[in-house]
Design a protein around this motif. Structure first.
Motif, PDB file in Angstrom:
ATOM      1  N   GLN A 213      25.069  27.956  61.413  1.00  0.00           N
ATOM      2  CA  GLN A 213      25.367  27.148  60.213  1.00  0.00           C
ATOM      3  C   GLN A 213      24.320  26.046  59.986  1.00  0.00           C
ATOM      4  OE1 GLN A 213      25.792  23.842  61.234  1.00  0.00           O
ATOM      5  NE2 GLN A 213      25.773  24.723  63.287  1.00  0.00           N
ATOM      6  N   ASP A 214      24.373  25.484  58.791  1.00  0.00           N
ATOM      7  CA  ASP A 214      23.519  24.331  58.479  1.00  0.00           C
ATOM      8  C   ASP A 214      24.431  23.221  57.946  1.00  0.00           C
ATOM      9  OD1 ASP A 214      21.703  22.482  57.632  1.00  0.00           O
ATOM     10  OD2 ASP A 214      20.560  23.844  56.340  1.00  0.00           O
ATOM     11  N   MET A 215      25.249  22.665  58.819  1.00  0.00           N
ATOM     12  CA  MET A 215      26.167  21.592  58.401  1.00  0.00           C
ATOM     13  C   MET A 215      26.418  20.609  59.537  1.00  0.00           C
ATOM     14  SD  MET A 215      29.581  23.989  57.869  1.00  0.00           S
ATOM     15  CE  MET A 215      30.901  23.079  58.648  1.00  0.00           C
ATOM     16  N   GLY A 241      21.738  20.960  54.603  1.00  0.00           N
ATOM     17  CA  GLY A 241      22.591  22.061  54.162  1.00  0.00           C
ATOM     18  C   GLY A 241      21.970  22.938  53.106  1.00  0.00           C
ATOM     19  N   SER A 242      20.820  22.535  52.569  1.00  0.00           N
ATOM     20  CA  SER A 242      20.178  23.360  51.555  1.00  0.00           C
ATOM     21  C   SER A 242      18.697  23.043  51.458  1.00  0.00           C
ATOM     22  CB  SER A 242      20.813  23.119  50.186  1.00  0.00           C
ATOM     23  OG  SER A 242      20.072  23.794  49.191  1.00  0.00           O
ATOM     24  N   PRO A 243      17.846  24.085  51.478  1.00  0.00           N
ATOM     25  CA  PRO A 243      16.416  23.840  51.332  1.00  0.00           C
ATOM     26  C   PRO A 243      16.007  23.603  49.873  1.00  0.00           C
ATOM     27  CG  PRO A 243      16.820  26.192  51.647  1.00  0.00           C
ATOM     28  CD  PRO A 243      18.159  25.506  51.679  1.00  0.00           C
ATOM     29  N   ASP A 244      16.934  23.830  48.946  1.00  0.00           N
ATOM     30  CA  ASP A 244      16.560  23.822  47.525  1.00  0.00           C
ATOM     31  C   ASP A 244      16.706  22.480  46.832  1.00  0.00           C
ATOM     32  OD1 ASP A 244      16.222  26.531  47.888  1.00  0.00           O
ATOM     33  OD2 ASP A 244      18.279  26.990  47.263  1.00  0.00           O
ATOM     34  N   TRP A 245      17.153  21.473  47.550  1.00  0.00           N
ATOM     35  CA  TRP A 245      17.419  20.212  46.896  1.00  0.00           C
ATOM     36  C   TRP A 245      16.578  19.102  47.488  1.00  0.00           C
ATOM     37  CZ3 TRP A 245      20.824  20.021  42.793  1.00  0.00           C
ATOM     38  CH2 TRP A 245      21.600  21.170  42.608  1.00  0.00           C
ATOM     39  N   HIS A 430      24.817  25.578  53.218  1.00  0.00           N
ATOM     40  CA  HIS A 430      25.313  25.480  54.605  1.00  0.00           C
ATOM     41  C   HIS A 430      25.290  26.745  55.473  1.00  0.00           C
ATOM     42  CE1 HIS A 430      26.278  21.348  53.834  1.00  0.00           C
ATOM     43  NE2 HIS A 430      27.082  21.670  52.854  1.00  0.00           N
ATOM     44  N   SER A 431      24.823  27.879  54.890  1.00  0.00           N
ATOM     45  CA  SER A 431      24.571  29.077  55.717  1.00  0.00           C
ATOM     46  C   SER A 431      25.742  29.526  56.584  1.00  0.00           C
ATOM     47  CB  SER A 431      23.347  28.854  56.633  1.00  0.00           C
ATOM     48  OG  SER A 431      22.216  28.617  55.853  1.00  0.00           O
ATOM     49  N   VAL A 432      26.942  29.366  56.088  1.00  0.00           N
ATOM     50  CA  VAL A 432      28.095  29.868  56.829  1.00  0.00           C
ATOM     51  C   VAL A 432      28.281  31.346  56.459  1.00  0.00           C
ATOM     52  CG1 VAL A 432      30.596  29.696  57.183  1.00  0.00           C
ATOM     53  CG2 VAL A 432      29.197  27.616  57.000  1.00  0.00           C
TER      54      VAL A 432
END
Ligand SMILES: [Ca+2]
Length: 498
Positions: A213-215, A241-245, A430-432
């Motif tokens: 996860q990424d959280m 939690g996000s590479p896009d922001w 968050h890649s869950v």
């Protein structure tokens, strides 16, 4: 002689966003007191085993409105738009003669249907000076979001049509990310030594989806999440939690909306925190703990505002003589991690995000001071409200009315297992990994998919923190087999066999 017509209740459905039961004192919180939410529980029923069917904002809202799981109401993840042409409990109440209103956070992309009036935040909404969409017309309103939503709700109640019962959905943004408290609540929890959760240093052994996860608290952004200005640190390598922001740009947009006066109060509190960070930036484990403390202080500050405002509305019901005949529900769209497993956010079928707060008060019909331990779901809310309102529950609703549970007439065939399913991957935050599973009173079986094919089995009695994956263990072979067949049965019953 005809039986006297039963008086139908008014409905006040209070929902917040991301409010963990660990931050509600009625549930034994070690972190905060929430006297007003506790009051609903004390004067009504507290559900101790209330669960979400898909632990993410918009899907949970859609499940509550329709009484159906995501695969049938069509809203699987935050990318989807709610199909407002389908039946919902507010729409059915409206057709039965209720005056219906939706005030606060909506978050379903399509415009609300089934309401005589609606006043909603645009998208996720802003904490300070949010844009409010009133029946299709947008304007910026000055003030703090939780206070403003409450003022709008009180205005609706004061000006309601007194010849009809009302159903008000009063829905807060708080305590959603990025956790900006009202000026009066800044620093409220600063001097408390907030305990480090037992599982804060979880190593995710035997749980590849938990590891992927990424959280993590360690990855909260310094600007957006923790309120450190960009000039006060050299580099922030947290993923957030996000590479896009771009967190700094997002932080700017929330900070810059404040009025001069709001910003002065804000800076008076956060400036010394910024200066201390700049002078002696923590690193390694100390930084992780500093982030947890900062995160919790702000999260709890937004909960303080939420609870205080709920108290204002309860006081109004008392003063207006409406308390006895109003069914009040308090819930949140799902649970949340407050550092358990090292995390913030939700999504997983693990307990902290699977559990949601639920308390219901209706003095005219429900005895006070009850606790219900049976497993209940967010898809039960719609049939429950309809049942109390005397409105027929459509046959295709998947949830069950909770009325027998609070009437002391528990049906012998009440559910002994719940079904869960999460979809949002690989897009979104968050890649869950997408997963589904079954939970009984004692056990939980989960299947993670996406780029993995992995099963987990937990004994919640011996391992309430879900750290030991028992899947494949010889000692649990028969439990595992039973859970697999219960899961297959539930998927058939609920028509989710895709
Ligand atoms: Ca949420």
């Amino acid at each position: 002689m005809p039986a006297p017509k039963t008086q139908v209740p008014n409905i006040l459905f209070i929902m917040s966003d991301d409010h963990a039961i660990a931050a509600i004192s009625a549930y034994g919180s070690q972190l905060i007191e929430t006297p007003n939410i506790d009051r609903i529980a004390r004067e009504g029923v507290l559900f101790t085993s209330s669960f979400v069917t898909n632990s993410i904002c918009a899907p949970s809202r859609a499940a509550m409105l329709t009484g159906k799981y995501s695969h049938l109401n069509g809203l699987r993840d935050n990318r989807d738009t709610f199909d407002g042409s389908q039946p919902t409990f507010p729409k059915l109440l409206q057709q039965a003669g209720y005056q219906t209103a939706m005030i606060g956070k909506w978050h379903l992309k399509s415009e609300p249907t089934g309401f005589d009036e609606w006043r909603i935040l645009t998208g996720q909404g802003q904490y300070y000076n949010p844009v409010l969409n009133v029946n299709g017309v947008e304007s910026e309103v000055t003030g703090y979001v939780t206070d403003l939503i409450t003022e709008q709700a009180l205005e609706f109640l004061q000006n309601r049509d007194r010849s009809r019962p009302f159903a008000l959905l009063y829905q807060h943004k708080a305590p959603h990310r990025n956790w900006m408290p009202a000026a009066r609540h800044l620093g409220l929890y600063a001097d408390r030594d907030l305990p480090l959760p037992e599982t804060f240093r979880d190593n995710y052994a035997g749980r590849p989806a938990a590891a992927a996860q990424d959280m993590r608290i360690a990855d909260l952004w310094l600007t957006l999440d923790l309120k450190i200005h960009p000039e006060n640190f050299a580099v922030d390598d947290a993923s957030g939690g996000s590479p896009d922001w771009d967190p700094t740009e997002m932080w700017r947009s929330s900070y810059d909306r404040m009025t001069t006066e709001q910003r002065a109060a804000w800076d008076a509190y956060y400036q010394p925190i910024n200066e201390a960070f700049r002078a002696d930036p923590p690193t390694g484990e100390a930084l992780d703990k500093w982030k947890l403390q900062r995160y919790l202080e702000d999260y709890l500050g937004t909960v303080a505002g939420l609870d205080e405002n709920i108290g204002r509305v309860l006081d109004y019901l008392d003063a207006a003589g409406l308390a006895a005949n109003t069914l009040v529900v308090y819930t949140s769209d799902q649970g949340f991690y407050l550092g358990e497993h090292g995390w913030y956010d939700k999504r997983f079928m693990y307990e902290e995000s699977l559990r949601m707060p639920l308390t219901i008060r209706y003095p005219a019909r429900i005895a006070a001071g009850q606790t219900v331990d049976e497993m209940v779901l967010n898809v039960d809310f719609a049939p429950t409200v309809l049942d109390f309102a005397g409105v027929p529950i459509p046959d295709d609703v998947q949830g069950h009315s909770l009325r027998p549970l609070v009437d002391g007439s528990l049906p012998p065939d009440w559910r002994d297992a719940i079904y869960y399913r999460y979809y949002e991957f690989p897009h979104g935050w968050h890649s869950v990994r997408p997963h589904y599973g079954v939970r009984t009173a004692r056990y939980k079986l989960i299947h993670f998919e996406g780029d993995m094919d992995h099963w987990e089995l937990y004994d919640l009695e011996s391992d309430p923190n879900e750290l030991v994956n028992l899947y494949g263990s010889k000692d649990h072979a028969s439990v595992q087999k039973d859970l697999h067949s219960r899961l297959a049965e539930l998927r058939r019953e609920l028509r989710d066999e895709s």
